[in-house]
Scaffold this motif. Structure first.
Motif, PDB file in Angstrom:
ATOM      1  N   ASP A   1       0.851  -1.179   0.000  1.00  0.00           N
ATOM      2  CA  ASP A   1       0.000   0.000   0.000  1.00  0.00           C
ATOM      3  C   ASP A   1       0.893   1.236   0.000  1.00  0.00           C
ATOM      4  OD1 ASP A   1      -1.791   2.019   0.358  1.00  0.00           O
ATOM      5  OD2 ASP A   1      -2.498   1.385   2.323  1.00  0.00           O
ATOM      6  N   PRO A   2       0.975   1.950  -1.142  1.00  0.00           N
ATOM      7  CA  PRO A   2       1.841   3.136  -1.205  1.00  0.00           C
ATOM      8  C   PRO A   2       1.497   4.182  -0.155  1.00  0.00           C
ATOM      9  CG  PRO A   2       1.091   2.507  -3.401  1.00  0.00           C
ATOM     10  CD  PRO A   2       0.310   1.692  -2.415  1.00  0.00           C
ATOM     11  N   GLU A   3       0.245   4.209   0.299  1.00  0.00           N
ATOM     12  CA  GLU A   3      -0.155   5.186   1.307  1.00  0.00           C
ATOM     13  C   GLU A   3       0.522   4.945   2.649  1.00  0.00           C
ATOM     14  OE1 GLU A   3      -1.988   7.660  -0.954  1.00  0.00           O
ATOM     15  OE2 GLU A   3      -2.173   7.940   1.207  1.00  0.00           O
ATOM     16  N   GLN A   4       1.085   3.746   2.823  1.00  0.00           N
ATOM     17  CA  GLN A   4       1.747   3.425   4.093  1.00  0.00           C
ATOM     18  C   GLN A   4       3.239   3.751   4.081  1.00  0.00           C
ATOM     19  OE1 GLN A   4       0.149   2.841   6.734  1.00  0.00           O
ATOM     20  NE2 GLN A   4      -1.838   2.616   5.728  1.00  0.00           N
ATOM     21  N   GLU A   5       3.721   4.402   3.001  1.00  0.00           N
ATOM     22  CA  GLU A   5       5.125   4.794   2.947  1.00  0.00           C
ATOM     23  C   GLU A   5       5.485   5.666   4.153  1.00  0.00           C
ATOM     24  OE1 GLU A   5       6.873   2.762  -0.081  1.00  0.00           O
ATOM     25  OE2 GLU A   5       7.857   4.332   1.072  1.00  0.00           O
ATOM     26  N   TYR A   6       4.563   6.569   4.498  1.00  0.00           N
ATOM     27  CA  TYR A   6       4.845   7.483   5.619  1.00  0.00           C
ATOM     28  C   TYR A   6       5.056   6.721   6.918  1.00  0.00           C
ATOM     29  CZ  TYR A   6       0.334   6.919   7.917  1.00  0.00           C
ATOM     30  OH  TYR A   6      -0.732   6.401   8.601  1.00  0.00           O
ATOM     31  N   PHE A   7       4.353   5.575   7.062  1.00  0.00           N
ATOM     32  CA  PHE A   7       4.479   4.794   8.293  1.00  0.00           C
ATOM     33  C   PHE A   7       5.871   4.164   8.380  1.00  0.00           C
ATOM     34  CE2 PHE A   7       4.191   0.876  10.720  1.00  0.00           C
ATOM     35  CZ  PHE A   7       3.583   1.314  11.890  1.00  0.00           C
ATOM     36  N   ALA A   8       6.313   3.533   7.273  1.00  0.00           N
ATOM     37  CA  ALA A   8       7.648   2.934   7.254  1.00  0.00           C
ATOM     38  C   ALA A   8       8.720   3.994   7.483  1.00  0.00           C
ATOM     39  CB  ALA A   8       7.878   2.221   5.920  1.00  0.00           C
TER      40      ALA A   8
ATOM     41  N   TYR B   1      -0.591  11.678  12.135  1.00  0.00           N
ATOM     42  CA  TYR B   1      -0.663  13.037  11.600  1.00  0.00           C
ATOM     43  C   TYR B   1       0.704  13.718  11.651  1.00  0.00           C
ATOM     44  CZ  TYR B   1      -5.734  13.170  11.145  1.00  0.00           C
ATOM     45  OH  TYR B   1      -7.024  12.941  10.737  1.00  0.00           O
ATOM     46  N   TYR B   2       1.435  13.492  12.726  1.00  0.00           N
ATOM     47  CA  TYR B   2       2.764  14.086  12.873  1.00  0.00           C
ATOM     48  C   TYR B   2       3.701  13.587  11.769  1.00  0.00           C
ATOM     49  CZ  TYR B   2       7.316  15.149  14.992  1.00  0.00           C
ATOM     50  OH  TYR B   2       8.587  15.598  15.230  1.00  0.00           O
ATOM     51  N   LEU B   3       3.658  12.279  11.491  1.00  0.00           N
ATOM     52  CA  LEU B   3       4.517  11.716  10.452  1.00  0.00           C
ATOM     53  C   LEU B   3       4.160  12.279   9.080  1.00  0.00           C
ATOM     54  CD1 LEU B   3       4.686   7.943  11.460  1.00  0.00           C
ATOM     55  CD2 LEU B   3       6.360   9.735  11.929  1.00  0.00           C
ATOM     56  N   ARG B   4       2.880  12.411   8.815  1.00  0.00           N
ATOM     57  CA  ARG B   4       2.454  12.955   7.529  1.00  0.00           C
ATOM     58  C   ARG B   4       2.920  14.409   7.377  1.00  0.00           C
ATOM     59  NH1 ARG B   4      -1.586   9.806   4.976  1.00  0.00           N
ATOM     60  NH2 ARG B   4      -2.381   8.139   6.293  1.00  0.00           N
ATOM     61  N   ALA B   5       2.844  15.166   8.471  1.00  0.00           N
ATOM     62  CA  ALA B   5       3.293  16.560   8.435  1.00  0.00           C
ATOM     63  C   ALA B   5       4.792  16.649   8.176  1.00  0.00           C
ATOM     64  CB  ALA B   5       2.940  17.250   9.750  1.00  0.00           C
ATOM     65  N   MET B   6       5.561  15.796   8.843  1.00  0.00           N
ATOM     66  CA  MET B   6       7.010  15.819   8.659  1.00  0.00           C
ATOM     67  C   MET B   6       7.387  15.521   7.211  1.00  0.00           C
ATOM     68  SD  MET B   6       8.313  16.768  11.457  1.00  0.00           S
ATOM     69  CE  MET B   6      10.033  16.406  11.115  1.00  0.00           C
ATOM     70  N   ALA B   7       6.619  14.621   6.577  1.00  0.00           N
ATOM     71  CA  ALA B   7       6.901  14.294   5.179  1.00  0.00           C
ATOM     72  C   ALA B   7       6.685  15.508   4.275  1.00  0.00           C
ATOM     73  CB  ALA B   7       6.010  13.136   4.732  1.00  0.00           C
ATOM     74  N   LYS B   8       5.809  16.437   4.683  1.00  0.00           N
ATOM     75  CA  LYS B   8       5.530  17.638   3.893  1.00  0.00           C
ATOM     76  C   LYS B   8       6.565  18.737   4.100  1.00  0.00           C
ATOM     77  CE  LYS B   8       1.424  16.570   2.107  1.00  0.00           C
ATOM     78  NZ  LYS B   8       1.193  16.537   0.646  1.00  0.00           N
ATOM     79  N   LEU B   9       7.100  18.825   5.312  1.00  0.00           N
ATOM     80  CA  LEU B   9       7.880  19.999   5.698  1.00  0.00           C
ATOM     81  C   LEU B   9       9.211  20.144   4.979  1.00  0.00           C
ATOM     82  CD1 LEU B   9       7.419  20.454   9.548  1.00  0.00           C
ATOM     83  CD2 LEU B   9       6.867  22.052   7.744  1.00  0.00           C
TER      84      LEU B   9
END
Length: 522
Positions: A141-148, A274-282
């Protein structure tokens, strides 16, 4: 030169091995071994010759040679039992017995072509050093990249709290994401002894994390482990990985030091997501990405009102908006950024990320430069390998007038994260420090480097215009000023002191004079 055997093509110039057009991932030393063999077909290549050509004369163990030969055989579909292409000649060496064809370059197969030299390696630090590569996402699931990615970031953060361990920063490690890499090559490029790699498989509420630790100087596997559990226990799984890695590097490590590597950012997985997703954006630094990250960080703090790192990063988003002239309601947004920063440093007294981002934001938004430096100093004590604590702290020291210390801190940040995609932050810090040290030519060079990585960086454009004006390069200074006015038409000399918290009056005057000469209105 290009060598063909079976269905394989070995391209020396591109240092690439392909099988029927598909690239076969091989490490640099395995590639050099194969190149040596196909350059000398049907001739016994002695182990002494292998050491000279592939390991530059360095003495390595018999097991290291054997492991690389095995890796070579695996890459070309051979085995030690079959020896269809690479044959072992007892007590003599190895012989490549496959039929080799060379492209029409005028060179014959029997010519001994030396392997292409690898770039010189960084010197190893005087203490144990490690990089943690991005873990492979096996969830389908490409959407789980942020989790890894988040799992790896927390392992890096945990290891960074161990003061005797040199840890490469996250941004440099993640330049290898999605690439087939060789641990030894990574170790040479980043100047570390150990490489940790692994994978994460997430399915419903279950997670499996695998990891292996490699000695990059020899290619030897030191440790490998698999951890399984429920997502509710994700932080415990990360702690167990960190503990095992640390134990493999220094078996004599006391349990108390291992415990210091166990820090959980939050007990709320929803907030953490949410924190991980934000860090991926910053990391891009763009206006849109920062706005998206800020929204996610607010959601994280709603779910976990004591999430110090999320408050710190949210405050830092407000600082970045102020620095680049993106605020729409400046007084209220500054007040909100200050509120978030105070929450971060209050809730995160032992959280290096919260102290770094919160302290830096307070310096810019509240003008509390001295307090901000003290908070970042504490962050560096807690996490000596946290690159942002060094480059943001170095930038604050430059604003404080401590230019020599600032340059030293910023240089250390570059060493911790030599491949950082956010290198522009370190470069603009170096421009600032050199400007206040009155090294205007050097400051202009650093500002140009920063703008090469992020052309919209307002402070970089301002430093470039002022530096060029001070050294009399007026045509270039006026072009930079034109760009500055396009990025922020409201910029004036009268509001300069509200833009950057410059401590020394003489530094503020020098900056203002340079911008005045370049054409900034009063």
């Amino acid at each position: 030169m290009q060598f063909t055997f079976d269905d394989f093509v070995l391209n020396q110039d591109r240092r690439e091995l392909t099988l029927r057009g598909d690239v076969v991932a091989v490490g640099p030393q395995v590639f050099d071994l194969l190149l040596l063999f196909v350059s000398n077909p049907d001739r016994v290549v002695s182990k002494d010759e292998l050491l000279e050509e592939v390991w530059s004369g360095r003495i390595v163990s018999e097991s290291t040679i054997t492991s690389h030969i095995n890796a070579l055989r695996k890459a070309i579909g051979d085995t030690g039992e079959e020896q269809r292409l690479v044959r072992t000649v007892a007590r003599k060496g190895y012989r490549f017995v496959g039929q080799v064809r060379v492209d029409d370059s005028g060179l014959q197969p029997e010519v001994n072509v030396r392997p292409t030299a690898r770039p010189s390696a960084l010197a190893l630090p005087d203490k144990p050093s490690i990089t943690v590569l991005p873990f492979h996402n096996l969830s389908g699931d490409p959407e789980q990249e942020y989790f890894a990615d988040g799992v790896v970031e927390d392992i890096i953060a945990a290891l960074s709290r161990i003061r005797w361990l040199f840890v490469i920063a996250r941004n440099s490690s993640f330049t290898y994401k999605g690439r087939a890499v060789d641990a030894q090559g990574v170790g040479q490029e980043l100047g570390v002894r150990y490489v940790l790699e692994g994978s994460v498989r997430k399915c419903a509420n279950k997670v499996r994390i695998t990891g292996q630790l490699i000695d990059a100087t020899s290619g030897a596997h030191i440790w490998a482990e698999r951890f399984e559990g429920l997502l509710d226990d994700i932080f415990e799984l990360q702690d167990r990985i960190t503990e095992s890695v640390v134990g493999a590097i220094a078996p004599q490590l006391e349990q108390a030091e291992i415990e210091r590597a166990k820090r959980k950012p939050t007990e709320s997985l929803g907030a953490y997501d949410y924190y991980l997703r934000a860090m991926a954006k910053l990391h891009s630094g763009s206006r849109e990405a920062v706005e998206q990250a800020l929204s996610m960080l607010y959601k994280a703090t709603e779910l976990d009102p004591e999430f110090a790192s999320a408050y710190g990063m949210a405050a830092w988003c407000h600082f970045w908006r102020k620095l680049n002239g993106w605020m729409t309601d400046r007084p209220s947004e500054i007040a909100e950024g200050i509120r978030l920063a105070r929450l971060a440093v209050s809730l995160g007294r032992d959280d290096a990320v919260a102290l770094t981002r919160g302290g830096h934001a307070l310096s810019h938004l509240a003008g509390e430069l001295d307090s901000g430096i003290a908070l970042l100093d504490r962050a560096r004590l807690l996490s000596p390998n946290l690159a942002p604590a060094w480059y943001l702290g170095g930038t604050l020291r430059a604003l404080h007038g401590e230019t020599e210390a600032a340059i030293k801190d910023l240089s250390h940040a570059v060493r911790l994260s030599p491949l950082d995609p956010e290198m522009f932050r370190m470069q603009v810090g170096m421009a600032l420090a050199n400007f206040f040290a009155r090294h205007f030519d050097v400051a202009a060079q650093w500002a140009e480097k920063a703008l090469g990585n992020l052309p919209s960086l307002l402070v970089g454009v301002a430093l470039l215009a002022a530096s060029l004006a001070h050294v009399g390069r007026m045509d270039e200074a006026q072009l930079a000023m034109q760009r500055l006015r396009e990025l922020d038409p409201t910029m004036r000399l009268s509001n300069l002191k509200d833009w950057l918290p410059i401590k020394r009056p003489e530094d503020l005057a020098s900056f203002a004079n340079g911008l005045r000469l370049a054409g900034l209105p009063e």
